[in-house]
Write a protein that holds these residues in place. Sequence first.
Motif, PDB file in Angstrom:
ATOM      1  N   GLU A   1      -7.616  -2.774   7.036  1.00 57.62           N
ATOM      2  CA  GLU A   1      -6.931  -1.988   8.069  1.00 57.62           C
ATOM      3  C   GLU A   1      -6.910  -2.645   9.453  1.00 57.62           C
ATOM      4  OE1 GLU A   1     -11.042  -1.145   7.297  1.00 57.62           O
ATOM      5  OE2 GLU A   1      -9.342  -0.650   6.012  1.00 57.62           O
TER       6      GLU A   1
ATOM      7  N   ARG B   1      -7.800   4.854   7.309  1.00 52.00           N
ATOM      8  CA  ARG B   1      -6.408   5.186   7.644  1.00 52.00           C
ATOM      9  C   ARG B   1      -6.249   5.366   9.154  1.00 52.00           C
ATOM     10  NH1 ARG B   1      -1.600   4.527   5.414  1.00 52.00           N
ATOM     11  NH2 ARG B   1      -2.461   5.155   3.412  1.00 52.00           N
TER      12      ARG B   1
ATOM     13  N   GLU C   1      -3.885   3.173  11.714  1.00 56.29           N
ATOM     14  CA  GLU C   1      -2.907   3.759  12.645  1.00 56.29           C
ATOM     15  C   GLU C   1      -3.199   3.343  14.083  1.00 56.29           C
ATOM     16  OE1 GLU C   1      -3.186   7.869  11.610  1.00 56.29           O
ATOM     17  OE2 GLU C   1      -1.993   7.607   9.762  1.00 56.29           O
TER      18      GLU C   1
ATOM     19  N   LEU D   1      -4.353   0.536   1.138  1.00 57.06           N
ATOM     20  CA  LEU D   1      -4.833   1.824   1.664  1.00 57.06           C
ATOM     21  C   LEU D   1      -4.271   2.989   0.857  1.00 57.06           C
ATOM     22  CD1 LEU D   1      -4.748   1.457   5.554  1.00 57.06           C
ATOM     23  CD2 LEU D   1      -6.757   1.742   4.106  1.00 57.06           C
ATOM     24  N   ASP D   2      -2.984   2.897   0.479  1.00 52.57           N
ATOM     25  CA  ASP D   2      -2.354   3.951  -0.322  1.00 52.57           C
ATOM     26  C   ASP D   2      -3.057   4.129  -1.665  1.00 52.57           C
ATOM     27  OD1 ASP D   2      -0.501   4.390   1.665  1.00 52.57           O
ATOM     28  OD2 ASP D   2       1.117   3.254   0.705  1.00 52.57           O
TER      29      ASP D   2
END
Length: 344
Positions: free
Chosen positions: A116, A219, A223, A108-109
């Motif tokens: 995810e 993202r 989370e 993801l970075d």
Amino acid sequence: MAENSAMQIEPDVSLKSLNTFGLPAVAGRLVRITSDADVRRVVDHPDLGRAPKFVLGGGSNVIFTRDMPELVLKVEVMGQRLVEERADAWIVEIGAGERWHDAVAWTLDQGWPGLENMALIPGTVGAAPVQNIGAYGLELQDRFESLDTVDLLTGRTVTLDAWQCRFGYRDSIFKGALAGKSVITRVRLRLPKPWQPILGYLDLERKMAETGCTTPDARTIFEWVCQIRRAKLPDPAHIGNVGSFFKNPVVTPEQCRDIIARDPHVVHYPMEDGHFKLAAGWLIDACGWKGKTIGHAGVYEKQALVLVNRGGAIGSEVQTLARAIQESVYGRFGIRLEPEPVVV
């Protein structure tokens, strides 16, 4: 370990800190594997080459009930890189010793979404194909390209594609024909372009309703999954566990109708082939096991699918608890729960 360095054989190694349930066990001999060459050194060794072997990754999918006379191969192959960017996908290669969650965060970075939904799954990248890990509507096989494995008989490195890995629900060839016969050293994943969110799970639908965000980016989903898992599941660093202890059972439409007729609230999900997946945690909870303890092993208060170490548990206590739960669920629902972790 450098390519030309001597192999380090560690005697009498405690495995308590090397398994997430925190169960006591001792490896008579342990070798750390940081490359394909390390595996070949073991295979070519006059003594170790013929010895029975046990491959250990992050220890998040194993229940030790005894000391290990087998040679324990602790997989610590590291590294993360982009192999290729295609018009329709990014292909990334990750060392088998990397932590799975760290690999998800790393992709993801770099701006390469697609993993995810599988955030915070415990264990290493090398263990992920063995179990065909999955969560929130996504399985490893959905993002799999290929892997490298070293044969423990010949020392040859072999590359396997998805078909050769024989993926099934929490299953693969590494739990069958290749169990104990090879060491996975690198895994390549295919992250598709354009990215499409996977949001069909109840917990994610609740997050969309709570936040008012109906088109979350990767993202945000990452989370959300982390928040959901942390709310439900204990951190192995604080409470020993292996995550989900039982597979969600798959039943025929007839079986599902029969159970719904008796228990209308049973949590179930339709599958593409017409079968239904039942929530094992719901079945266990319905039998009254949440929060219960046998010896020093217990059922987690917030999620009945997770068995935990109350402090000082031994493998036989975990086995006794698991069998009692299986008998209870079978007695009420006629369904046999299958454990996810390997019991040794």
